[in-house]
Enzyme design. Structure first.
Site, PDB file in Angstrom:
ATOM      1  N   HIS A  85       0.851  -1.196   0.000  1.00 23.06           N
ATOM      2  CA  HIS A  85       0.000   0.000   0.000  1.00 23.06           C
ATOM      3  C   HIS A  85       0.886   1.244   0.000  1.00 23.06           C
ATOM      4  O   HIS A  85       1.738   1.420   0.856  1.00 23.06           O
ATOM      5  CB  HIS A  85      -0.933   0.002   1.221  1.00 23.06           C
ATOM      6  CG  HIS A  85      -2.008  -1.025   1.113  1.00 23.06           C
ATOM      7  ND1 HIS A  85      -2.464  -1.754   2.188  1.00 23.06           N
ATOM      8  CD2 HIS A  85      -2.726  -1.457   0.036  1.00 23.06           C
ATOM      9  CE1 HIS A  85      -3.409  -2.584   1.781  1.00 23.06           C
ATOM     10  NE2 HIS A  85      -3.586  -2.425   0.481  1.00 23.06           N
ATOM     11  N   GLU A  97       1.750   3.853   3.032  1.00 28.10           N
ATOM     12  CA  GLU A  97       2.269   3.313   4.293  1.00 28.10           C
ATOM     13  C   GLU A  97       3.796   3.353   4.273  1.00 28.10           C
ATOM     14  O   GLU A  97       4.461   2.330   4.186  1.00 28.10           O
ATOM     15  CB  GLU A  97       1.700   1.897   4.492  1.00 28.10           C
ATOM     16  CG  GLU A  97       0.172   1.908   4.542  1.00 28.10           C
ATOM     17  CD  GLU A  97      -0.501   0.541   4.374  1.00 28.10           C
ATOM     18  OE1 GLU A  97       0.209  -0.479   4.321  1.00 28.10           O
ATOM     19  OE2 GLU A  97      -1.749   0.515   4.300  1.00 28.10           O
ATOM     20  N   ARG A 155      -3.300   4.819  -1.991  1.00 23.08           N
ATOM     21  CA  ARG A 155      -3.169   3.467  -1.422  1.00 23.08           C
ATOM     22  C   ARG A 155      -2.900   2.385  -2.476  1.00 23.08           C
ATOM     23  O   ARG A 155      -2.055   1.521  -2.307  1.00 23.08           O
ATOM     24  CB  ARG A 155      -4.477   3.140  -0.685  1.00 23.08           C
ATOM     25  CG  ARG A 155      -4.665   1.672  -0.290  1.00 23.08           C
ATOM     26  CD  ARG A 155      -6.005   1.507   0.415  1.00 23.08           C
ATOM     27  NE  ARG A 155      -6.398   0.116   0.599  1.00 23.08           N
ATOM     28  CZ  ARG A 155      -6.164  -0.598   1.699  1.00 23.08           C
ATOM     29  NH1 ARG A 155      -5.497  -0.065   2.687  1.00 23.08           N
ATOM     30  NH2 ARG A 155      -6.592  -1.848   1.790  1.00 23.08           N
ATOM     31  N   HIS A 162       2.664  -3.658   6.678  1.00 20.08           N
ATOM     32  CA  HIS A 162       1.746  -2.537   6.461  1.00 20.08           C
ATOM     33  C   HIS A 162       1.845  -1.548   7.625  1.00 20.08           C
ATOM     34  O   HIS A 162       2.538  -1.765   8.596  1.00 20.08           O
ATOM     35  CB  HIS A 162       0.291  -3.034   6.424  1.00 20.08           C
ATOM     36  CG  HIS A 162      -0.069  -3.880   5.264  1.00 20.08           C
ATOM     37  ND1 HIS A 162      -0.973  -3.491   4.312  1.00 20.08           N
ATOM     38  CD2 HIS A 162       0.325  -5.127   4.895  1.00 20.08           C
ATOM     39  CE1 HIS A 162      -1.112  -4.449   3.412  1.00 20.08           C
ATOM     40  NE2 HIS A 162      -0.329  -5.459   3.743  1.00 20.08           N
ATOM     41  N   GLU A 221       0.922  -4.786  11.006  1.00 22.76           N
ATOM     42  CA  GLU A 221       0.565  -3.363  10.895  1.00 22.76           C
ATOM     43  C   GLU A 221       1.470  -2.622  11.873  1.00 22.76           C
ATOM     44  O   GLU A 221       1.339  -2.787  13.083  1.00 22.76           O
ATOM     45  CB  GLU A 221      -0.898  -3.135  11.285  1.00 22.76           C
ATOM     46  CG  GLU A 221      -1.922  -3.832  10.390  1.00 22.76           C
ATOM     47  CD  GLU A 221      -2.279  -3.010   9.159  1.00 22.76           C
ATOM     48  OE1 GLU A 221      -1.745  -1.891   9.008  1.00 22.76           O
ATOM     49  OE2 GLU A 221      -3.090  -3.492   8.358  1.00 22.76           O
TER      50      GLU A 221
HETATM   51  N1  ARG Z   1      -5.011  -3.258   6.574  1.00 24.29           N
HETATM   52  C1  ARG Z   1      -4.767  -4.406   5.751  1.00 24.29           C
HETATM   53  C2  ARG Z   1      -5.664  -4.349   4.555  1.00 24.29           C
HETATM   54  O1  ARG Z   1      -6.740  -3.819   4.646  1.00 24.29           O
HETATM   55  C3  ARG Z   1      -5.005  -5.648   6.543  1.00 24.29           C
HETATM   56  C4  ARG Z   1      -4.438  -6.852   5.928  1.00 24.29           C
HETATM   57  C5  ARG Z   1      -4.790  -8.098   6.691  1.00 24.29           C
HETATM   58  N2  ARG Z   1      -4.682  -9.233   5.809  1.00 24.29           N
HETATM   59  C6  ARG Z   1      -5.477  -9.453   4.796  1.00 24.29           C
HETATM   60  N3  ARG Z   1      -5.276 -10.499   4.068  1.00 24.29           N
HETATM   61  N4  ARG Z   1      -6.463  -8.688   4.517  1.00 24.29           N
HETATM   62  O2  ARG Z   1      -5.298  -4.794   3.500  1.00 24.29           O
HETATM   63 ZN    ZN Z   2      -1.888  -1.656   4.180  1.00 23.62          ZN
END
Ligand code: ARG
Ligand code: ZN
Length: 412
Positions: free
Chosen positions: A172, A175, A230, A300, A374
């Site tokens: 992303h 980040e 993002r 992330h 995170e």
């Molecule tokens: N903040 C991340 C997202 O929204 C969380 C990722 C957690 N893992 C996942 N496979 N979504 O992408």
């Molecule tokens: Zn992220």
């Protein structure tokens, strides 16, 4: 102060970008906030999509100067109170992009600053040149805008049949602490292999593949045009909206609840699984290395969490309790050493359903130790974590990586 200056100051405070923290108290307020974040030119920081806005839960919203008045009016009219989380995001952005020296390693504080994509490419090359016996650079593919995707392979000794660990950063774009962590990790590994028994133990038993910027087009865009971006930067004939959420584009319950098939949303899953060149490059590489890669990490920010599969379903992973034990130990160590709280658990139960993520996909491929971290913080600066926080944020994440990797090494 003369009138001119006074007017200027007044004008300035009125028209600055801001990040607001808003906690809706009723369903009506929830609906207003959803409208605000979709109809007006704003960037939702938290939650990731308006869909997840709910009563009594903080919303972090970046509001650019030009929609500030309209947004605040609207909030006021519906008696929605807000706090200013960041009054000066522009100053923070300026602080983060300043002083990006052209010689990446001229200064000892190199790893405590954020770096442009160009500088990261330069750093990759220098790291290889300075460590010809231990670092290899592998081109695994290219981005939508044809930027190279380089993986560093750290191989600190020549033991046969070593296993491997994978770390990717910068999936992303906004980040920024994430790519900073990948650089930090490489530097730490190369510098402390000789003197730190934990990192030596890990690197004696496994090679490490590090992808510092999985989404280079998006990252570049956050440096040049929009700090809050993002997704990647892919275009599609059928829409004028740009970008796919690469962490919704993997083939794990692809585009079910928690992702969107609407190209204009922040969680757009793409036209089909692995439709994006960045996703495909990573998936192809891991498919062809799946027998050696034991651990998968995706980095992330923000919110301070250590997550493991699944995020694409509420079901428990087959080795749930083993994974839980690992992240629990990592979180406890972070708390002891750095006095910082990290939540931990499976993705779906700890945050929300989010299908199409790289961690779940890697897990299903057979990489049974799969994690998404995170990093800092929990919303004080959000995506705009100041450079002075890089060192602590990276060290605590490093402690978590080491803790988990050591546990895996012990098992095998
Ligand atoms: N903040 C991340 C997202 O929204 C969380 C990722 C957690 N893992 C996942 N496979 N979504 O992408
Ligand atoms: Zn992220």
């Amino acid at each position: 102060m003369n009138l001119d200056k006074l007017l200027k100051t007044a004008h300035c405070t009125e028209t600055q970008d801001q990040v607001l923290s808003i906690t809706p108290k009723t369903q009506e307020q929830v609906d207003i906030l959803k409208t605000v974040s979709t109809q007006y030119e704003t960037a939702l920081w938290q939650p990731v999509s308006p869909h997840y806005i709910k009563e009594d839960t903080q919303v972090h919203l970046f509001v650019p100067a030009n929609s500030s008045e309209t947004v605040k009016d609207l909030l006021q009219r519906h008696a929605i109170t807000h706090e200013v989380l960041l009054a000066n995001p522009n100053e923070l952005i300026e602080m983060q992009t300043r002083n990006d020296s052209t010689d990446p390693r001229s200064s000892s504080t190199f790893y405590e600053r954020y770096h442009s994509l160009e500088d990261i490419y330069f750093w990759i090359n220098r790291t290889k040149q300075d460590n010809p016996d231990t670092v290899k650079v592998i081109l695994i593919g290219s981005s939508f805008e044809k930027r190279p995707l380089y993986v560093l392979k750290l191989s600190l000794n020549n033991r046969p049949n070593k296993k491997a660990m994978w770390i990717d950063c910068g999936i992303h774009a906004r980040e920024w602490i994430s790519p900073a962590f990948c650089l930090w990790f490489v530097q730490y590994s190369l510098s402390f292999y000789q003197s730190n028994k934990d990192i030596a133990n890990i690197l004696d038993n496994m090679d490490v593949y590090v992808l510092p910027v999985l989404n280079p087009d998006g990252y570049h865009y956050t440096w040049t045009t929009n700090r809050m971006w993002r997704k990647n930067r892919s275009t599609n004939m059928s829409t004028k909206c740009i970008g796919v959420d690469l962490n919704r584009n993997f083939d794990a319950n692809w585009c079910t609840e928690g992702a969107s098939d609407q190209p204009c949303t922040e969680i757009y899953c793409g036209a089909f699984p692995e439709s994006e060149p960045e996703t495909l490059a990573v998936a192809d590489f891991l498919r062809s290395h799946k027998h050696i890669v034991q651990i998968y990490f995706s980095i992330h920010s923000y919110s301070q969490m250590l997550l493991f599969p699944f995020s694409c379903t509420l079901e428990e992973a087959e080795n749930h309790s083993e994974l839980l034990e690992m992240v629990q130990e990592a979180a406890q160590k972070i708390q002891r050493h750095y006095r910082n709280i990290y939540k931990y658990g499976s993705g779906a139960k700890t945050i929300y359903l989010a299908p199409g993520g790289s961690d779940d996909w890697a897990y299903n491929l057979g990489i049974k130790y799969s994690f998404t971290f995170e990093l800092q913080d929990r919303g004080s600066y959000g995506f705009l974590l100041p450079p002075s926080h890089i060192s602590k944020a990276c060290n605590e994440a490093l402690l978590a990586v080491k803790t988990i990797a050591l546990k895996v090494v012990e098992k095998t």
